[in-house]
Scaffold this motif. Sequence first.
Motif, mmCIF file in Angstrom:
data_model
loop_
_atom_site.group_PDB
_atom_site.id
_atom_site.type_symbol
_atom_site.label_atom_id
_atom_site.label_comp_id
_atom_site.label_asym_id
_atom_site.label_seq_id
_atom_site.Cartn_x
_atom_site.Cartn_y
_atom_site.Cartn_z
ATOM 1 N N SER A 209 0.878 -1.173 0.000
ATOM 2 C CA SER A 209 0.000 0.000 0.000
ATOM 3 C C SER A 209 0.913 1.219 0.000
ATOM 4 O O SER A 209 1.594 1.510 0.982
ATOM 5 C CB SER A 209 -0.906 -0.030 1.242
ATOM 6 N N VAL A 210 0.924 1.917 -1.126
ATOM 7 C CA VAL A 210 1.996 2.873 -1.407
ATOM 8 C C VAL A 210 1.423 4.256 -1.717
ATOM 9 O O VAL A 210 0.395 4.372 -2.393
ATOM 10 C CB VAL A 210 2.822 2.367 -2.623
ATOM 11 N N THR A 211 2.113 5.290 -1.240
ATOM 12 C CA THR A 211 1.757 6.653 -1.649
ATOM 13 C C THR A 211 2.872 7.193 -2.543
ATOM 14 O O THR A 211 4.023 6.783 -2.426
ATOM 15 C CB THR A 211 1.591 7.583 -0.433
ATOM 16 N N THR A 212 2.503 8.111 -3.429
ATOM 17 C CA THR A 212 3.498 8.696 -4.341
ATOM 18 C C THR A 212 3.405 10.218 -4.309
ATOM 19 O O THR A 212 2.484 10.793 -3.710
ATOM 20 C CB THR A 212 3.272 8.247 -5.806
ATOM 21 N N GLY A 213 4.340 10.834 -5.026
ATOM 22 C CA GLY A 213 4.321 12.287 -5.159
ATOM 23 C C GLY A 213 3.204 12.787 -6.057
ATOM 24 O O GLY A 213 2.826 13.950 -6.010
ATOM 25 N N GLY A 214 2.651 11.898 -6.898
ATOM 26 C CA GLY A 214 1.533 12.291 -7.763
ATOM 27 C C GLY A 214 1.709 11.789 -9.179
ATOM 28 O O GLY A 214 2.824 11.680 -9.669
ATOM 29 N N ALA A 215 0.580 11.481 -9.802
ATOM 30 C CA ALA A 215 0.597 11.047 -11.204
ATOM 31 C C ALA A 215 -0.279 12.004 -11.994
ATOM 32 O O ALA A 215 -1.347 12.409 -11.532
ATOM 33 C CB ALA A 215 0.054 9.622 -11.319
ATOM 34 N N PRO B 274 -0.947 12.522 -2.065
ATOM 35 C CA PRO B 274 -1.720 12.946 -0.896
ATOM 36 C C PRO B 274 -1.193 14.254 -0.300
ATOM 37 O O PRO B 274 -1.964 15.018 0.290
ATOM 38 C CB PRO B 274 -1.557 11.787 0.097
ATOM 39 N N SER B 275 0.111 14.519 -0.488
ATOM 40 C CA SER B 275 0.654 15.715 0.173
ATOM 41 C C SER B 275 0.228 17.003 -0.509
ATOM 42 O O SER B 275 0.303 18.063 0.095
ATOM 43 C CB SER B 275 2.177 15.632 0.288
ATOM 44 N N HIS B 276 -0.245 16.926 -1.783
ATOM 45 C CA HIS B 276 -0.872 18.144 -2.318
ATOM 46 C C HIS B 276 -2.355 17.945 -2.602
ATOM 47 O O HIS B 276 -2.890 18.456 -3.583
ATOM 48 C CB HIS B 276 -0.115 18.764 -3.497
ATOM 49 N N SER B 277 -3.008 17.173 -1.763
ATOM 50 C CA SER B 277 -4.465 17.031 -1.853
ATOM 51 C C SER B 277 -5.101 17.763 -0.666
ATOM 52 O O SER B 277 -4.479 17.851 0.398
ATOM 53 C CB SER B 277 -4.863 15.557 -1.758
ATOM 54 N N ASN B 278 -6.316 18.282 -0.881
ATOM 55 C CA ASN B 278 -7.006 18.902 0.254
ATOM 56 C C ASN B 278 -7.723 17.828 1.076
ATOM 57 O O ASN B 278 -7.732 16.646 0.710
ATOM 58 C CB ASN B 278 -7.945 20.018 -0.212
ATOM 59 N N GLU B 279 -8.321 18.245 2.165
ATOM 60 C CA GLU B 279 -8.930 17.301 3.104
ATOM 61 C C GLU B 279 -9.984 16.428 2.420
ATOM 62 O O GLU B 279 -10.043 15.216 2.629
ATOM 63 C CB GLU B 279 -9.528 18.087 4.287
ATOM 64 N N GLN B 280 -10.780 17.074 1.580
ATOM 65 C CA GLN B 280 -11.851 16.322 0.908
ATOM 66 C C GLN B 280 -11.264 15.286 -0.063
ATOM 67 O O GLN B 280 -11.744 14.149 -0.136
ATOM 68 C CB GLN B 280 -12.746 17.305 0.161
ATOM 69 N N GLN B 281 -10.241 15.703 -0.780
ATOM 70 C CA GLN B 281 -9.597 14.758 -1.718
ATOM 71 C C GLN B 281 -8.952 13.584 -0.959
ATOM 72 O O GLN B 281 -9.009 12.435 -1.385
ATOM 73 C CB GLN B 281 -8.534 15.488 -2.552
ATOM 74 N N ARG B 282 -8.390 13.891 0.206
ATOM 75 C CA ARG B 282 -7.789 12.814 1.012
ATOM 76 C C ARG B 282 -8.855 11.833 1.488
ATOM 77 O O ARG B 282 -8.627 10.623 1.511
ATOM 78 C CB ARG B 282 -7.078 13.392 2.236
ATOM 79 N N GLN B 283 -10.005 12.373 1.871
ATOM 80 C CA GLN B 283 -11.094 11.486 2.305
ATOM 81 C C GLN B 283 -11.525 10.578 1.159
ATOM 82 O O GLN B 283 -11.820 9.399 1.372
ATOM 83 C CB GLN B 283 -12.303 12.313 2.803
#
Length: 206
Positions: free
Chosen positions: A138-144, A181-190
């Motif tokens: 289960s991995v997070t990335t900088g963004g795609a 996730p680090s440039h997502s807002n709270e709603q996007q994270r949810q």
Amino acid sequence: MKNALLVTAHPYVESFNFALRTQAIELLHMLDWQVNTSDLYQQGFNPILSPADFPNIPTSVPLSLPKQQEVAHQHALFSNDINSEQSKLLAADLVILQFPLWWGSYPAILKGWIERVLSHGYGYGSNNLLSGKSILLSVTTGGANNEEELEHYQTKIDQLGVDVFAYAKMKVLKAIINHGPSHSNEQQRQTLLERSKQQLVSMVNA
Ligand SMILES: Cc1cc2nc3c(=O)[nH]c(=O)nc-3n(C[C@H](O)[C@H](O)[C@H](O)COP(=O)(O)O)c2cc1C
């Protein structure tokens, strides 16, 4: 009752990685799983494979780390931190590795956990004691940014799992990946959390 081991490699308990970890634990408990955890930064896990892994090994054993690992397993000579991780792995039907992608790979602390804990004569070589257990990255990335990048990450991260854990004859599940996730807002994270939860549910129910 089924048993899971959740291994997390992130220094911050406030991170999105820890939000995923907490959600997975809650979900698995709800589904009646027993859950063990290894929080590598928080427990100060030493990632460096060295002779200190088997402090009392006889000097007659050749200076070969795979050979020494094998003898350490046969004669119960591993250090306590390795024993503890190996016992948790043996108890697990499902192993989840929760981590951020760093330089296209496992964070060093997790790579070191693999090197020290999946030892020769235990995880591979003369014994395959983890054979048949499922493993989920289960991995997070900088963004795609687009479909092509999404596909690139999926292929690359699935391969990271296969390279290590298929060699140990484990069943490698399709990785769950959360992008940016680090440039997502709270709603996007949810939304990301909810989607990950559904992916995990479908995997454990499969
Ligand atoms: C040392 C380092 C290396 C990184 N390398 C990559 C990388 O290769 N690919 C990528 O997509 N993101 C990379 N990132 C970004 C992280 O994956 C991202 O910050 C993390 O997944 C976000 O999750 P978090 O908010 O829980 O930390 C890197 C970050 C750090 C600190």
